[in-house]
Design a protein around this motif. Structure first.
Motif, PDB file in Angstrom:
ATOM      1  N   ILE A 113       0.907  -1.065  -0.070  1.00 18.35           N
ATOM      2  CA  ILE A 113       0.056   0.034   0.071  1.00 18.35           C
ATOM      3  C   ILE A 113       0.725   1.084   0.086  1.00 18.35           C
ATOM      4  CG2 ILE A 113      -2.134   0.994   1.201  1.00 18.35           C
ATOM      5  CD1 ILE A 113      -2.505  -1.312   2.541  1.00 18.35           C
ATOM      6  N   GLU A 114       0.833   2.021  -0.943  1.00 19.67           N
ATOM      7  CA  GLU A 114       1.586   3.402  -1.111  1.00 19.67           C
ATOM      8  C   GLU A 114       0.735   4.649  -1.132  1.00 19.67           C
ATOM      9  OE1 GLU A 114       5.596   2.573  -3.551  1.00 19.67           O
ATOM     10  OE2 GLU A 114       3.855   1.935  -4.722  1.00 19.67           O
ATOM     11  N   GLU A 115       1.112   5.559  -0.517  1.00 22.17           N
ATOM     12  CA  GLU A 115       0.435   6.968  -0.669  1.00 22.17           C
ATOM     13  C   GLU A 115       1.077   7.965  -0.601  1.00 22.17           C
ATOM     14  OE1 GLU A 115      -2.908   9.222   2.028  1.00 22.17           O
ATOM     15  OE2 GLU A 115      -2.251   7.368   2.765  1.00 22.17           O
ATOM     16  N   GLY A 116       1.041   9.074  -1.577  1.00 21.06           N
ATOM     17  CA  GLY A 116       1.655  10.064  -1.634  1.00 21.06           C
ATOM     18  C   GLY A 116       1.124  11.098  -2.880  1.00 21.06           C
ATOM     19  N   ASP A 120       6.242  13.524  -5.663  1.00 21.10           N
ATOM     20  CA  ASP A 120       6.653  14.680  -5.208  1.00 21.10           C
ATOM     21  C   ASP A 120       6.445  14.427  -3.683  1.00 21.10           C
ATOM     22  OD1 ASP A 120       7.754  17.334  -5.621  1.00 21.10           O
ATOM     23  OD2 ASP A 120       5.917  18.081  -5.001  1.00 21.10           O
ATOM     24  N   GLY A 121       7.434  15.012  -3.135  1.00 24.12           N
ATOM     25  CA  GLY A 121       7.218  15.104  -1.564  1.00 24.12           C
ATOM     26  C   GLY A 121       7.341  13.749  -0.986  1.00 24.12           C
ATOM     27  N   VAL A 122       6.901  13.567   0.272  1.00 29.15           N
ATOM     28  CA  VAL A 122       7.025  12.410   1.091  1.00 29.15           C
ATOM     29  C   VAL A 122       6.036  11.301   0.776  1.00 29.15           C
ATOM     30  CG1 VAL A 122       7.153  11.468   3.481  1.00 29.15           C
ATOM     31  CG2 VAL A 122       7.933  13.708   3.193  1.00 29.15           C
ATOM     32  N   TRP A 123       6.570  10.326   0.553  1.00 34.52           N
ATOM     33  CA  TRP A 123       5.646   9.091   0.079  1.00 34.52           C
ATOM     34  C   TRP A 123       6.064   7.940   1.255  1.00 34.52           C
ATOM     35  CZ3 TRP A 123       2.452   7.079  -4.137  1.00 34.52           C
ATOM     36  CH2 TRP A 123       2.202   8.035  -5.167  1.00 34.52           C
ATOM     37  N   ILE A 124       4.648   7.230   1.408  1.00 33.03           N
ATOM     38  CA  ILE A 124       4.798   6.348   2.472  1.00 33.03           C
ATOM     39  C   ILE A 124       4.378   4.846   1.889  1.00 33.03           C
ATOM     40  CG2 ILE A 124       3.611   5.368   4.803  1.00 33.03           C
ATOM     41  CD1 ILE A 124       5.374   7.883   5.007  1.00 33.03           C
ATOM     42  N   GLY A 125       5.109   3.973   2.122  1.00 29.39           N
ATOM     43  CA  GLY A 125       4.846   2.510   1.718  1.00 29.39           C
ATOM     44  C   GLY A 125       4.921   1.585   2.825  1.00 29.39           C
ATOM     45  N   LYS A 126       3.851   0.683   2.853  1.00 25.57           N
ATOM     46  CA  LYS A 126       3.918  -0.637   3.793  1.00 25.57           C
ATOM     47  C   LYS A 126       3.233  -1.859   3.148  1.00 25.57           C
ATOM     48  CE  LYS A 126      -0.298   0.988   5.950  1.00 25.57           C
ATOM     49  NZ  LYS A 126      -0.863   1.537   7.176  1.00 25.57           N
ATOM     50  N   TYR A 127       3.509  -2.651   3.653  1.00 25.07           N
ATOM     51  CA  TYR A 127       3.209  -4.176   3.353  1.00 25.07           C
ATOM     52  C   TYR A 127       1.868  -4.648   4.431  1.00 25.07           C
ATOM     53  CZ  TYR A 127       6.877  -4.957  -0.383  1.00 25.07           C
ATOM     54  OH  TYR A 127       7.474  -4.743  -1.335  1.00 25.07           O
TER      55      TYR A 127
END
Length: 327
Positions: free
Chosen positions: A178-181, A189-196
């Protein structure tokens, strides 16, 4: 049984209707391997001679029920397919899955991807490689495309005209990433967060338009910092040294040499996290003793520098041809 009979019927009609054109027919598994038994195949690939005035071959793939899977053209198909021009792929239900344009096997221009109901899912604009970097042999780590448009299956727009905030889920085996940004002008652009979803790892990345500035990957209680997404495995000294190793190490089998047999053996192998070569297999054989020699040489390969992804060493699978040329 009905599907197999239907496929045979459809293919018979196809051959009759195109009797004037020369064709090569291949039975293919979803993993790309060719099989000889129709029942074992997941789809059929047909390579047809060029149309009048054309240079490129017609490529047509069909599901078991005879419905189209992929339609396009190739400039070459042996030892591998070289895509040229527009390729349209289809879902088993007949709806369009993607429409992508290629130039010498490289995606160019705009590419559209669709949901199974035929509605547009996303649109990407692929970026041509910098001619100076290409000539110098530099592999850029910058983004290779711009995201122009993306929606979810309910029609909610995440990115429009290259701008917006995207939350995306991508399957990786049994896990989901799951990725969000944010996107700006088509680039992260900017900060992106990713987690399984399984909790195995998570990461935070910072972008400045198309460039990754930095990232931190967290696995358990360990963190790994990185400034690029990763790198492929490399034979020490580079690919030229690898082929020199093959040239030094291969011993042409006597029986094959006496019988004047040669060709390219297609071999797959895995470079492990520690750089060892493992799982060596023959994907496309030539002759028993030649195949055995290719297996022997690859199995005996020195360690490679392992590939990395987000700061961690990873297993990477390779497929290569090993040529046995008579002199």
């Amino acid at each position: 049984m009905k599907k197999i009979v239907l496929l045979s019927f459809v293919m018979l009609l196809f051959f009759v209707g195109n009797a004037q054109k020369k064709q090569n027919v291949y039975l293919i598994k979803n993993n790309g391997k060719e099989v000889k038994i129709r029942d074992s195949a997941d789809f059929v690939r047909i390579i047809e001679e060029p149309d009048s005035g054309e240079l490129n071959f017609n490529l047509k793939e069909y599901y078991k029920d005879g419905s189209p899977k992929l339609i396009g053209k190739v400039s070459s198909f042996d030892p591998r397919l070289i895509y040229e021009g527009l390729f349209v792929s289809y879902y088993p239900n007949g709806e369009k899955k993607s429409a992508i344009t290629y130039k010498k096997n490289v995606i160019v221009g705009t590419a559209d991807y669709f949901f199974a109901d035929g509605k547009v899912k996303k649109r990407l604009e692929y970026i041509e490689e910098d001619p100076i970097e290409k000539k110098a042999g530099i592999k850029s780590l910058d983004a290779k495309f711009r995201l122009i448009y993306q929606v979810d299956s309910l029609g909610k727009v995440f990115v429009q005209d290259g701008n917006g905030r995207l939350i995306e889920e991508t399957k990786f085996g049994k896990d989901v990433l799951i990725e969000e940004g944010d996107y700006k002008d088509g680039y992260k652009d900017g900060v992106w967060i990713g987690k399984y979803r399984s909790g195995q790892s998570s990461y935070t990345e910072t972008y400045n338009l198309r460039k990754l500035v930095s990232g931190v990957n967290t696995v358990g209680d360990q963190t790994y910092e990185y400034t690029d997404f990763g790198s492929p495995p490399q034979f020490k000294g580079g690919i030229n040294e690898f082929y020199k190793y093959l040239s030094r190490s291969i011993k042409y089998p006597t029986d094959a040499y006496k019988s004047r047999i040669g060709g390219s053996v297609f071999v797959s192998f895995v470079v492990e996290k520690d750089g060892k070569v493992a799982d060596v297999k023959i994907d496309k054989p030539v002759y028993p003793s030649i195949d055995e020699e290719a297996l022997r040489v690859m199995t005996a390969s020195p360690k490679w520098t392992p590939g990395t992804q987000r700061g961690l060493p990873v297993r990477v699978k390779y497929n290569i041809p090993i040529k046995f040329n008579l002199r």
